[in-house]
Write a protein that holds these residues in place. Sequence first.
Motif, PDB file in Angstrom:
ATOM      1  N   LEU A 286      37.141  15.627  60.387  1.00  0.00           N
ATOM      2  CA  LEU A 286      35.675  15.893  60.840  1.00  0.00           C
ATOM      3  C   LEU A 286      35.460  17.305  61.282  1.00  0.00           C
ATOM      4  N   TYR A 287      36.540  18.107  61.721  1.00  0.00           N
ATOM      5  CA  TYR A 287      36.527  19.590  62.197  1.00  0.00           C
ATOM      6  C   TYR A 287      35.925  20.273  61.190  1.00  0.00           C
ATOM      7  N   GLN A 288      36.290  20.102  59.847  1.00  0.00           N
ATOM      8  CA  GLN A 288      35.968  20.977  58.557  1.00  0.00           C
ATOM      9  C   GLN A 288      34.702  20.198  58.051  1.00  0.00           C
ATOM     10  N   ALA A 289      34.680  18.869  57.930  1.00  0.00           N
ATOM     11  CA  ALA A 289      33.404  18.332  57.442  1.00  0.00           C
ATOM     12  C   ALA A 289      32.218  18.349  58.352  1.00  0.00           C
ATOM     13  N   GLN A 290      32.249  18.983  59.510  1.00  0.00           N
ATOM     14  CA  GLN A 290      31.056  19.186  60.122  1.00  0.00           C
ATOM     15  C   GLN A 290      30.174  20.312  59.614  1.00  0.00           C
ATOM     16  N   LYS A 291      30.537  21.114  58.679  1.00  0.00           N
ATOM     17  CA  LYS A 291      29.898  22.190  58.064  1.00  0.00           C
ATOM     18  C   LYS A 291      28.966  21.295  57.265  1.00  0.00           C
ATOM     19  N   GLY A 292      29.022  20.218  56.651  1.00  0.00           N
ATOM     20  CA  GLY A 292      28.250  19.301  55.966  1.00  0.00           C
ATOM     21  C   GLY A 292      27.069  18.810  56.824  1.00  0.00           C
ATOM     22  N   ILE A 293      27.312  18.670  58.161  1.00  0.00           N
ATOM     23  CA  ILE A 293      26.373  18.443  59.340  1.00  0.00           C
ATOM     24  C   ILE A 293      25.523  19.505  59.361  1.00  0.00           C
ATOM     25  N   ASP A 294      26.147  20.646  59.632  1.00  0.00           N
ATOM     26  CA  ASP A 294      25.231  21.862  60.020  1.00  0.00           C
ATOM     27  C   ASP A 294      24.152  22.350  58.763  1.00  0.00           C
ATOM     28  N   ASN A 295      24.909  22.263  57.571  1.00  0.00           N
ATOM     29  CA  ASN A 295      24.079  22.421  56.465  1.00  0.00           C
ATOM     30  C   ASN A 295      22.800  21.730  56.446  1.00  0.00           C
ATOM     31  N   ALA A 296      23.191  20.186  56.520  1.00  0.00           N
ATOM     32  CA  ALA A 296      22.086  19.227  56.137  1.00  0.00           C
ATOM     33  C   ALA A 296      20.744  19.254  57.209  1.00  0.00           C
ATOM     34  N   LYS A 297      21.217  19.836  58.595  1.00  0.00           N
ATOM     35  CA  LYS A 297      20.379  19.919  59.443  1.00  0.00           C
ATOM     36  C   LYS A 297      18.942  20.742  58.843  1.00  0.00           C
ATOM     37  N   LEU A 298      19.176  21.580  57.978  1.00  0.00           N
ATOM     38  CA  LEU A 298      18.163  22.480  57.125  1.00  0.00           C
ATOM     39  C   LEU A 298      17.150  21.658  56.449  1.00  0.00           C
ATOM     40  N   ALA A 299      17.648  20.674  55.985  1.00  0.00           N
ATOM     41  CA  ALA A 299      16.787  19.513  55.064  1.00  0.00           C
ATOM     42  C   ALA A 299      16.036  18.803  55.846  1.00  0.00           C
ATOM     43  N   VAL A 343      35.887  27.399  75.382  1.00  0.00           N
ATOM     44  CA  VAL A 343      37.075  27.076  74.860  1.00  0.00           C
ATOM     45  C   VAL A 343      37.110  26.956  73.338  1.00  0.00           C
ATOM     46  N   LEU A 344      38.073  27.432  72.700  1.00  0.00           N
ATOM     47  CA  LEU A 344      38.074  27.579  71.136  1.00  0.00           C
ATOM     48  C   LEU A 344      37.702  26.001  70.631  1.00  0.00           C
ATOM     49  N   GLY A 345      36.693  26.034  69.970  1.00  0.00           N
ATOM     50  CA  GLY A 345      36.282  24.542  69.475  1.00  0.00           C
ATOM     51  C   GLY A 345      34.823  24.231  69.946  1.00  0.00           C
ATOM     52  N   TYR A 346      34.573  24.738  70.957  1.00  0.00           N
ATOM     53  CA  TYR A 346      33.248  24.325  71.696  1.00  0.00           C
ATOM     54  C   TYR A 346      32.015  24.812  70.748  1.00  0.00           C
ATOM     55  N   HIS A 347      32.304  26.165  69.780  1.00  0.00           N
ATOM     56  CA  HIS A 347      31.315  26.201  69.078  1.00  0.00           C
ATOM     57  C   HIS A 347      30.667  25.316  68.272  1.00  0.00           C
ATOM     58  N   LYS A 348      31.888  24.437  67.691  1.00  0.00           N
ATOM     59  CA  LYS A 348      31.459  23.472  66.900  1.00  0.00           C
ATOM     60  C   LYS A 348      30.922  22.127  67.280  1.00  0.00           C
ATOM     61  N   ALA A 349      31.312  21.841  68.819  1.00  0.00           N
ATOM     62  CA  ALA A 349      30.701  20.834  69.606  1.00  0.00           C
ATOM     63  C   ALA A 349      29.441  21.427  69.823  1.00  0.00           C
ATOM     64  N   ALA A 350      28.974  22.696  70.196  1.00  0.00           N
ATOM     65  CA  ALA A 350      27.487  23.070  70.466  1.00  0.00           C
ATOM     66  C   ALA A 350      26.623  22.762  69.137  1.00  0.00           C
ATOM     67  N   LYS A 351      27.032  23.141  67.996  1.00  0.00           N
ATOM     68  CA  LYS A 351      26.346  22.927  66.885  1.00  0.00           C
ATOM     69  C   LYS A 351      26.048  21.344  66.673  1.00  0.00           C
ATOM     70  N   MET A 352      26.778  20.535  66.925  1.00  0.00           N
ATOM     71  CA  MET A 352      26.507  19.085  66.756  1.00  0.00           C
ATOM     72  C   MET A 352      26.021  18.500  67.827  1.00  0.00           C
ATOM     73  N   ALA A 353      25.893  19.095  69.092  1.00  0.00           N
ATOM     74  CA  ALA A 353      25.226  18.528  70.088  1.00  0.00           C
ATOM     75  C   ALA A 353      23.691  18.921  70.113  1.00  0.00           C
ATOM     76  N   GLU A 354      23.576  20.223  69.501  1.00  0.00           N
ATOM     77  CA  GLU A 354      22.136  20.868  69.216  1.00  0.00           C
ATOM     78  C   GLU A 354      21.479  19.862  68.465  1.00  0.00           C
ATOM     79  N   ILE A 355      22.077  19.519  67.245  1.00  0.00           N
ATOM     80  CA  ILE A 355      21.431  18.533  66.313  1.00  0.00           C
ATOM     81  C   ILE A 355      21.274  17.303  67.223  1.00  0.00           C
ATOM     82  N   GLY A 356      22.074  16.864  68.026  1.00  0.00           N
ATOM     83  CA  GLY A 356      21.876  15.424  68.610  1.00  0.00           C
ATOM     84  C   GLY A 356      20.671  15.660  69.483  1.00  0.00           C
ATOM     85  N   LEU A 357      20.104  16.460  69.844  1.00  0.00           N
ATOM     86  CA  LEU A 357      19.021  16.536  70.852  1.00  0.00           C
ATOM     87  C   LEU A 357      17.695  16.377  69.885  1.00  0.00           C
TER      88      LEU A 357
END
Length: 414
Positions: A286-299, A343-357
Amino acid sequence: MKIDVPYGKDGSMSAEINDDVKISFLEANDVQIGDEDENIKVAINNPINSKSFKEFLRDTKKVLVIVNDATRPTPTQKILEFIFDDLKQTDFNFIIATGAHRGPSQEEYLQIFGSYYEEIKDRIIVHDARVEEDMVFLGQSTNGTQMYVNKAGVEADKIIIISSVEPHYFAGYTGGRKSFLPGIAGYTTIEQNHKLALVPEAKALALDGNPVHEDMIDAIKTVKQEIFSIMTVLDKHHKVYATCCGHINDSFHAAIDLANEVFAAPLEEKADIVVSVVKFPQDIDLYQAQKGIDNAKLALKENGIMILVAKCRCGIGGKAFADLLGSSDTPEAALETIEKGYVLGYHKAAKMAEIGLWAQMWGVTDVKPEVISKLFIKPFSHLQTAIDLALKEKGRNASVLFLMDGGLTVPLIK
């Protein structure tokens, strides 16, 4: 309509959708693939602002070849077909640029090196960012990042980089400078660099004003050895579309326009439901697959539903981002925790949490439901079930977009 999507290395999933539902597909652009071997050979023999490869290796005592780990589709084995005869005339080592990722499994060694593995396995270094005694301090970036890199990168006389250039959700693009930072950098260095990903300027296709990219460029400036860079651009089928070689920054920038031709996909309008399919090998976890979440938000429209389809063969992946999301009751709470200390990894959590808003995140994965559901992702084991429920919730008039290579394709609204 029956729709099939890839799932895992060789598998697939399918779903039936009524013909009255508005369905569209977005994937990387079709490009003309020529002779791949000739493409690579010509680029190596005609480097950009650099000596020829043979001249580069002349009188070299010790060479380090930096290669990507198994989370990238870089055709390392194929590149070796064109340079290995010259390379083995030198004292060479390979280093796998894991960044902060784990080292490769036996299967992944073969994925990276193929038939060359048996011959070179005693010359392979696996970078471990957490082993402080293996790191050497090279200086400080403009942004204040302390530049520690693996001593193997300092002990070599010359360095060869084999990488690929694709969009990256906060570094702008993969490739080039990323082989050093985060590739062979120390854990503290990576943590300081990735903290810069929390700002809006750190996004896909963006280099100007992107502090993550600027930090990586500073890292390259601290490297004193001569570098020969081999950058590939792959098409959506992982065929070699282009190769750019030579000077590390010039070859990287030459590859960017070519990467955009493949991965920057124009889109007429956003959709109510976006199904983002993450292909092998980016579906490793999921750590890598999250890129698919971040790109999908643009659509995705506001209040829409995003459905990630990724096998996540090795589970969640990064522990820090999962622990943070798992211990937060809401996306807002997760973002508040990140503001208190990174903490390293929180950038990924932030990107996901921002979409969750502003949207729902659903996931069709092999991750256990009780695990992934703690990360603000509603779990499903079948694509059909997720599609049916999403259409029920959004209504039959909802539009559905399938992002067919969500880990790499960047939707661009016209």
